[in-house]
Write an enzyme that holds these catalytic residues in place. Structure first.
Site, PDB file in Angstrom:
ATOM      1  N   ILE A 168     -26.905  45.950  29.072  1.00  0.00           N
ATOM      2  CA  ILE A 168     -25.695  45.128  28.987  1.00  0.00           C
ATOM      3  C   ILE A 168     -25.999  43.683  29.362  1.00  0.00           C
ATOM      4  O   ILE A 168     -25.520  42.742  28.713  1.00  0.00           O
ATOM      5  CB  ILE A 168     -24.599  45.699  29.908  1.00  0.00           C
ATOM      6  CG1 ILE A 168     -24.117  47.074  29.401  1.00  0.00           C
ATOM      7  CG2 ILE A 168     -23.428  44.727  30.017  1.00  0.00           C
ATOM      8  CD1 ILE A 168     -23.365  47.014  28.092  1.00  0.00           C
ATOM      9  N   TYR A 179     -22.627  57.240  42.087  1.00  0.00           N
ATOM     10  CA  TYR A 179     -22.352  56.235  41.046  1.00  0.00           C
ATOM     11  C   TYR A 179     -20.850  56.058  40.861  1.00  0.00           C
ATOM     12  O   TYR A 179     -20.334  54.934  40.874  1.00  0.00           O
ATOM     13  CB  TYR A 179     -23.002  56.652  39.728  1.00  0.00           C
ATOM     14  CG  TYR A 179     -22.786  55.659  38.609  1.00  0.00           C
ATOM     15  CD1 TYR A 179     -23.571  54.514  38.513  1.00  0.00           C
ATOM     16  CD2 TYR A 179     -21.789  55.860  37.662  1.00  0.00           C
ATOM     17  CE1 TYR A 179     -23.367  53.589  37.490  1.00  0.00           C
ATOM     18  CE2 TYR A 179     -21.573  54.950  36.640  1.00  0.00           C
ATOM     19  CZ  TYR A 179     -22.363  53.821  36.565  1.00  0.00           C
ATOM     20  OH  TYR A 179     -22.146  52.900  35.550  1.00  0.00           O
ATOM     21  N   SER A 222     -32.219  41.375  32.346  1.00  0.00           N
ATOM     22  CA  SER A 222     -33.421  41.576  31.529  1.00  0.00           C
ATOM     23  C   SER A 222     -33.341  42.761  30.576  1.00  0.00           C
ATOM     24  O   SER A 222     -34.256  42.970  29.771  1.00  0.00           O
ATOM     25  CB  SER A 222     -34.650  41.731  32.429  1.00  0.00           C
ATOM     26  OG  SER A 222     -34.522  42.873  33.256  1.00  0.00           O
ATOM     27  N   SER A 223     -32.255  43.541  30.634  1.00  0.00           N
ATOM     28  CA  SER A 223     -32.154  44.696  29.738  1.00  0.00           C
ATOM     29  C   SER A 223     -30.701  45.132  29.602  1.00  0.00           C
ATOM     30  O   SER A 223     -29.821  44.660  30.331  1.00  0.00           O
ATOM     31  CB  SER A 223     -33.004  45.863  30.255  1.00  0.00           C
ATOM     32  OG  SER A 223     -32.519  46.300  31.519  1.00  0.00           O
ATOM     33  N   THR A 266     -26.675  39.027  36.971  1.00  0.00           N
ATOM     34  CA  THR A 266     -27.620  39.947  37.594  1.00  0.00           C
ATOM     35  C   THR A 266     -27.936  41.072  36.611  1.00  0.00           C
ATOM     36  O   THR A 266     -27.090  41.466  35.798  1.00  0.00           O
ATOM     37  CB  THR A 266     -27.069  40.534  38.907  1.00  0.00           C
ATOM     38  OG1 THR A 266     -25.953  41.397  38.619  1.00  0.00           O
ATOM     39  CG2 THR A 266     -26.641  39.434  39.865  1.00  0.00           C
TER      40      THR A 266
END
Length: 357
Positions: free
Chosen positions: A37, A216, A34-35, A31
């Site tokens: 990590i 977070y 696309s960028s 998941t």
């Protein structure tokens, strides 16, 4: 010229072997591929084994298609597919799970990497105070006391950071159980956690962190707890879970904390810190060291109470270190049961027109 029976038999055998090899491809789902990590992990895994079947689980399919084309250009023998999933949207998660169950018989690895840190606010006073204290290295390694975030509710009525970083992934795992639970050949879940995961920012009474300012950190601590509970409930079914910290990496997420020119000013100082602490991996490539290392490990040999950390020396050499997590199994189990209850609630409340109802 005709083909002899012997030649035909050899050809058939060759075809069967090729088919068998195709069936034996390890299937890896990532998941947030696309960028950052996630993208660096795709590149490194294909370098290790370009015979993988790599499935890019991305929110933006335009970016996913571009990433797939670039990966195939350098790894033509790999099998790379895509699935659209937004882990901050439960309908998207359920649809993606159904699609994956139609495509695959099993998943060997699931990298639960997608995550957000929305609208980070930097405590400038704490930053400059910390620069001239003994805690400077710890401060930069963990961002402790530096960052707060302004969270919001999603369309599902959940806190966005909680849903994106943990609950959407939890639902995905639950829905993919038929592809993950095979006692004869274990599957692995590998979570991207953080050094910023702190016990003081998490509460069982507020697992979504709706009343705090560091969602977070709370979500990453909840990830560590969930990892322990998943191992307790699923190891006997052949599913194992681990958590990883990529270190201090400069990605789109971290660039959102400070203006670019300040990062340029700080970078020489951060490079210097690498000689005193191993957490400053800096690049996504370095940050994936522990994630790639886990790809090679027997999941049965891993410790569910250990966090596997990507580390980099001052001279830029990568290695993996470990850290015992500050948590207990009782709290982990209580969080797991809370997530199960929330799962029941959202399945009832979601529109009945959807295919899983």
């Amino acid at each position: 010229m005709g083909v002899s029976a012997a030649e035909e038999a050899v050809g058939s055998e060759h075809f069967r072997r090729r088919l068998g090899c195709a069936k034996m491809r390890k299937v890896v789902l990532i998941t947030g591929a696309s960028s950052g990590i996630g993208l660096a992990l795709c590149k490194r895994l294909l370098t290790v084994d370009d015979g993988l079947h790599l499935c890019l689980a991305c929110r933006n399919m335009g970016k996913a298609k571009a990433v797939r084309a670039a990966l195939l250009a350098s790894h033509s023998s790999a099998q790379i597919t895509m699935v659209q999933v937004d882990v901050s949207n439960l309908q998207s998660v359920f649809r993606a799970a159904e699609e994956l169950k139609q495509r695959f018989q099993r998943l060997d690895y699931v990298y639960l990497n997608a995550g957000i840190m929305p609208n980070p606010q930097l405590n400038v006073r704490a930053l400059f105070s910390g620069l001239f204290s003994r805690k400077v290295i710890h401060m930069f390694s963990t961002a402790e006391g530096l960052l707060t975030q302004a969270d919001r509710l999603t369309a599902d009525g959940l806190q966005e950071v909680f849903e994106t970083n943990i609950f959407g992934h939890f639902i995905l795992i639950r829905e993919l159980e038929p592809l993950l639970c095979h006692s004869d050949n274990p599957s692995q879940l590998i979570w991207t956690s953080s050094r910023n995961a702190r016990k003081s920012n998490f509460s069982l009474e507020d697992i979504q962190h709706s009343k705090g300012q560091e969602p977070y950190s709370s979500s990453k601590y909840a990830t560590d707890l969930l990892n322990v509970a998943l191992n307790r409930h699923y190891n006997q079914q052949g599913l194992y879970s681990s958590v990883v910290c990529p270190g201090t990496v400069l990605t789109n997420m971290t660039y959102g904390i400070l203006p670019p020119f300040i990062w340029k000013l700080l970078l020489p100082f951060i490079w210097l810190l690498r000689f005193f602490a191993n957490a400053f991996t800096l690049t996504p490539y370095n940050g994936t060291e522990a994630l790639v290392w886990l790809f090679h490990q027997k999941p049965e040999s891993l410790n569910p109470l250990t966090k596997y950390m990507s580390a980099t020396t001052g001279l830029g050499n990568n290695y993996v270190t470990t850290q015992k997590m500050d948590l207990d199994e009782d709290t982990a189990e209580k969080l797991y049961q809370s997530l199960l209850e929330l799962e029941k609630h959202v399945k009832v409340s979601l529109p009945k027109a959807d295919p899983w109802s």
